[in-house]
Design a protein around this motif. Structure first.
Motif, mmCIF file in Angstrom:
data_model
loop_
_atom_site.group_PDB
_atom_site.id
_atom_site.type_symbol
_atom_site.label_atom_id
_atom_site.label_comp_id
_atom_site.label_asym_id
_atom_site.label_seq_id
_atom_site.Cartn_x
_atom_site.Cartn_y
_atom_site.Cartn_z
ATOM 1 N N GLY A 106 19.980 -38.436 -32.372
ATOM 2 C CA GLY A 106 20.845 -37.341 -32.780
ATOM 3 C C GLY A 106 20.310 -35.996 -32.347
ATOM 4 O O GLY A 106 21.069 -35.113 -31.950
ATOM 5 N N ALA A 107 18.984 -35.827 -32.393
ATOM 6 C CA ALA A 107 18.378 -34.543 -32.013
ATOM 7 C C ALA A 107 18.672 -34.223 -30.552
ATOM 8 O O ALA A 107 19.001 -33.086 -30.200
ATOM 9 C CB ALA A 107 16.874 -34.581 -32.251
ATOM 10 N N LEU A 108 18.576 -35.240 -29.689
ATOM 11 C CA LEU A 108 18.850 -35.019 -28.275
ATOM 12 C C LEU A 108 20.328 -34.686 -28.060
ATOM 13 O O LEU A 108 20.675 -33.834 -27.232
ATOM 14 C CB LEU A 108 18.462 -36.252 -27.455
ATOM 15 C CG LEU A 108 18.633 -36.123 -25.940
ATOM 16 C CD1 LEU A 108 17.779 -34.983 -25.396
ATOM 17 C CD2 LEU A 108 18.282 -37.424 -25.243
ATOM 18 N N MET A 109 21.200 -35.349 -28.823
ATOM 19 C CA MET A 109 22.636 -35.056 -28.714
ATOM 20 C C MET A 109 22.909 -33.601 -29.077
ATOM 21 O O MET A 109 23.694 -32.923 -28.408
ATOM 22 C CB MET A 109 23.439 -35.977 -29.637
ATOM 23 C CG MET A 109 23.479 -37.419 -29.197
ATOM 24 S SD MET A 109 24.336 -38.440 -30.425
ATOM 25 C CE MET A 109 23.916 -40.078 -29.841
ATOM 26 N N VAL A 110 22.269 -33.119 -30.130
ATOM 27 C CA VAL A 110 22.449 -31.714 -30.546
ATOM 28 C C VAL A 110 22.004 -30.777 -29.428
ATOM 29 O O VAL A 110 22.693 -29.800 -29.105
ATOM 30 C CB VAL A 110 21.666 -31.429 -31.844
ATOM 31 C CG1 VAL A 110 21.660 -29.932 -32.152
ATOM 32 C CG2 VAL A 110 22.270 -32.202 -33.007
ATOM 33 N N THR A 111 20.862 -31.089 -28.814
ATOM 34 C CA THR A 111 20.366 -30.266 -27.708
ATOM 35 C C THR A 111 21.352 -30.262 -26.553
ATOM 36 O O THR A 111 21.665 -29.215 -25.977
ATOM 37 C CB THR A 111 18.997 -30.795 -27.224
ATOM 38 O OG1 THR A 111 18.083 -30.765 -28.321
ATOM 39 C CG2 THR A 111 18.452 -29.946 -26.091
ATOM 40 N N ARG A 112 21.872 -31.442 -26.225
ATOM 41 C CA ARG A 112 22.810 -31.553 -25.095
ATOM 42 C C ARG A 112 24.123 -30.824 -25.396
ATOM 43 O O ARG A 112 24.714 -30.213 -24.503
ATOM 44 C CB ARG A 112 23.059 -33.024 -24.784
ATOM 45 C CG ARG A 112 21.870 -33.678 -24.072
ATOM 46 C CD ARG A 112 21.949 -35.185 -24.052
ATOM 47 N NE ARG A 112 23.255 -35.666 -23.636
ATOM 48 C CZ ARG A 112 23.710 -36.899 -23.911
ATOM 49 N NH1 ARG A 112 22.968 -37.740 -24.605
ATOM 50 N NH2 ARG A 112 24.892 -37.268 -23.501
ATOM 51 N N ILE A 113 24.569 -30.874 -26.641
ATOM 52 C CA ILE A 113 25.789 -30.134 -27.009
ATOM 53 C C ILE A 113 25.562 -28.644 -26.803
ATOM 54 O O ILE A 113 26.426 -27.932 -26.287
ATOM 55 C CB ILE A 113 26.190 -30.431 -28.465
ATOM 56 C CG1 ILE A 113 26.667 -31.881 -28.600
ATOM 57 C CG2 ILE A 113 27.296 -29.476 -28.930
ATOM 58 C CD1 ILE A 113 26.845 -32.349 -30.041
ATOM 59 N N GLY A 114 24.398 -28.162 -27.191
ATOM 60 C CA GLY A 114 24.073 -26.751 -27.001
ATOM 61 C C GLY A 114 24.020 -26.350 -25.535
ATOM 62 O O GLY A 114 24.183 -25.176 -25.195
ATOM 63 N N SER B 183 31.123 -36.299 -28.148
ATOM 64 C CA SER B 183 31.759 -37.576 -28.479
ATOM 65 C C SER B 183 30.730 -38.579 -28.982
ATOM 66 O O SER B 183 30.992 -39.326 -29.926
ATOM 67 C CB SER B 183 32.472 -38.148 -27.243
ATOM 68 O OG SER B 183 33.497 -37.282 -26.825
ATOM 69 N N ALA B 184 29.558 -38.589 -28.350
ATOM 70 C CA ALA B 184 28.506 -39.523 -28.759
ATOM 71 C C ALA B 184 28.048 -39.241 -30.191
ATOM 72 O O ALA B 184 27.809 -40.170 -30.972
ATOM 73 C CB ALA B 184 27.322 -39.433 -27.791
ATOM 74 N N LEU B 185 27.946 -37.964 -30.535
ATOM 75 C CA LEU B 185 27.531 -37.593 -31.894
ATOM 76 C C LEU B 185 28.547 -38.089 -32.919
ATOM 77 O O LEU B 185 28.176 -38.671 -33.946
ATOM 78 C CB LEU B 185 27.376 -36.075 -31.991
ATOM 79 C CG LEU B 185 26.781 -35.558 -33.303
ATOM 80 C CD1 LEU B 185 25.267 -35.767 -33.306
ATOM 81 C CD2 LEU B 185 27.090 -34.080 -33.494
ATOM 82 N N VAL B 186 29.823 -37.874 -32.635
ATOM 83 C CA VAL B 186 30.880 -38.337 -33.544
ATOM 84 C C VAL B 186 30.834 -39.861 -33.663
ATOM 85 O O VAL B 186 30.875 -40.414 -34.768
ATOM 86 C CB VAL B 186 32.270 -37.862 -33.069
ATOM 87 C CG1 VAL B 186 33.365 -38.480 -33.939
ATOM 88 C CG2 VAL B 186 32.357 -36.340 -33.106
ATOM 89 N N ASN B 187 30.732 -40.546 -32.522
ATOM 90 C CA ASN B 187 30.711 -42.016 -32.544
ATOM 91 C C ASN B 187 29.527 -42.558 -33.330
ATOM 92 O O ASN B 187 29.636 -43.571 -34.026
ATOM 93 C CB ASN B 187 30.669 -42.563 -31.115
ATOM 94 C CG ASN B 187 31.977 -42.325 -30.370
ATOM 95 O OD1 ASN B 187 33.034 -42.170 -30.985
ATOM 96 N ND2 ASN B 187 31.908 -42.285 -29.052
ATOM 97 N N LYS B 188 28.393 -41.869 -33.239
ATOM 98 C CA LYS B 188 27.172 -42.353 -33.908
ATOM 99 C C LYS B 188 27.227 -42.175 -35.428
ATOM 100 O O LYS B 188 26.768 -43.040 -36.176
ATOM 101 C CB LYS B 188 25.956 -41.624 -33.330
ATOM 102 C CG LYS B 188 24.609 -42.073 -33.911
ATOM 103 C CD LYS B 188 23.473 -41.370 -33.193
ATOM 104 C CE LYS B 188 22.115 -41.729 -33.786
ATOM 105 N NZ LYS B 188 21.751 -43.132 -33.568
ATOM 106 N N TYR B 189 27.809 -41.054 -35.892
ATOM 107 C CA TYR B 189 27.688 -40.724 -37.310
ATOM 108 C C TYR B 189 29.009 -40.779 -38.094
ATOM 109 O O TYR B 189 28.993 -40.624 -39.311
ATOM 110 C CB TYR B 189 27.078 -39.321 -37.467
ATOM 111 C CG TYR B 189 25.655 -39.237 -36.977
ATOM 112 C CD1 TYR B 189 24.612 -39.828 -37.699
ATOM 113 C CD2 TYR B 189 25.343 -38.587 -35.786
ATOM 114 C CE1 TYR B 189 23.309 -39.755 -37.252
ATOM 115 C CE2 TYR B 189 24.041 -38.513 -35.329
ATOM 116 C CZ TYR B 189 23.023 -39.097 -36.066
ATOM 117 O OH TYR B 189 21.731 -39.025 -35.624
#
Length: 197
Positions: A13-21, A29-35
């Motif tokens: 999740g931390a990497l997804m947040v970084t990539r979104i930024g 989409s990956a963050l939503v799918n994961k959580y």
């Protein structure tokens, strides 16, 4: 071994947040799918298994979280799961507080504060040049009730009372549903059109 470590890192999740930024739409989409499932489960327990309410609030929560991630305002990306959960719970609490205030109002229906209809969404809907694009974006929305109410009210110009009867909504509930649907559509328009400019 390296591949499995890389896969685990990509799934964090931390990497997804970084990539979104950094502007990565796929990470959103990956963050939503994961959580999404875990948040939806938590919200269902707090709203007496009201499926639509839990889905509405979960979607609103992810809009808040993704916007904060885009603006790099999430201070602890490694705790993103807890941040998502708390955001959803806070929105649920705020929803029930509003419902309680409405229920205790002795002067009848409480008016909903709706943003000035000269927002991007309303301007886009009213413009003949962009109506087709807006209708296409509405069709891409994930929540069926959002698509139905926006197309019926804006594109087909169906009367509010008719939509309320068909969807079994009170006028006050209609206003809330329409407000949330418009907010989500505005997010989609800003994302799609803003990304193209």
């Amino acid at each position: 071994m390296l591949n499995s470590q890389q896969a685990a890192q990509d799934d964090s999740g931390a990497l997804m947040v970084t990539r979104i930024g950094e502007g990565d739409a796929l990470a959103e989409s990956a963050l939503v799918n994961k959580y999404y499932k875990s948040l939806h489960f938590i919200l269902m327990r707090r709203c007496n298994n009201d499926e639509q309410l839990a889905a509405d609030i979960a979607q609103d929560a992810f809009i808040v979280v993704i916007n904060k991630a885009r603006e790099k305002k999430i201070n602890s990306p490694e705790a993103i799961a807890a941040f998502i959960r708390q955001t959803g719970v806070n929105l649920m609490i705020a929803h029930f507080r509003k419902e309680t205030r409405r229920a205790t109002d002795t002067y009848g229906e409480v008016s909903i504060e709706v943003p000035d209809i000269t927002t991007n969404v309303s301007r886009a809907v009213e413009s003949n040049q962009t109506l087709g694009l807006v209708q296409q974006l509405i069709e891409e929305m994930k929540v069926e009730r959002d698509r139905d109410i926006l197309l019926s009210y804006y594109a087909k110009e169906e009367e509010k009372s008719s939509i309320c009867n068909r969807l079994e909504l009170t006028p006050a509930h209609f206003d809330r549903v329409l407000f949330r649907a418009r907010s989500r559509l505005k997010q989609l328009i800003d994302f799609k059109i803003g990304g193209q400019q």
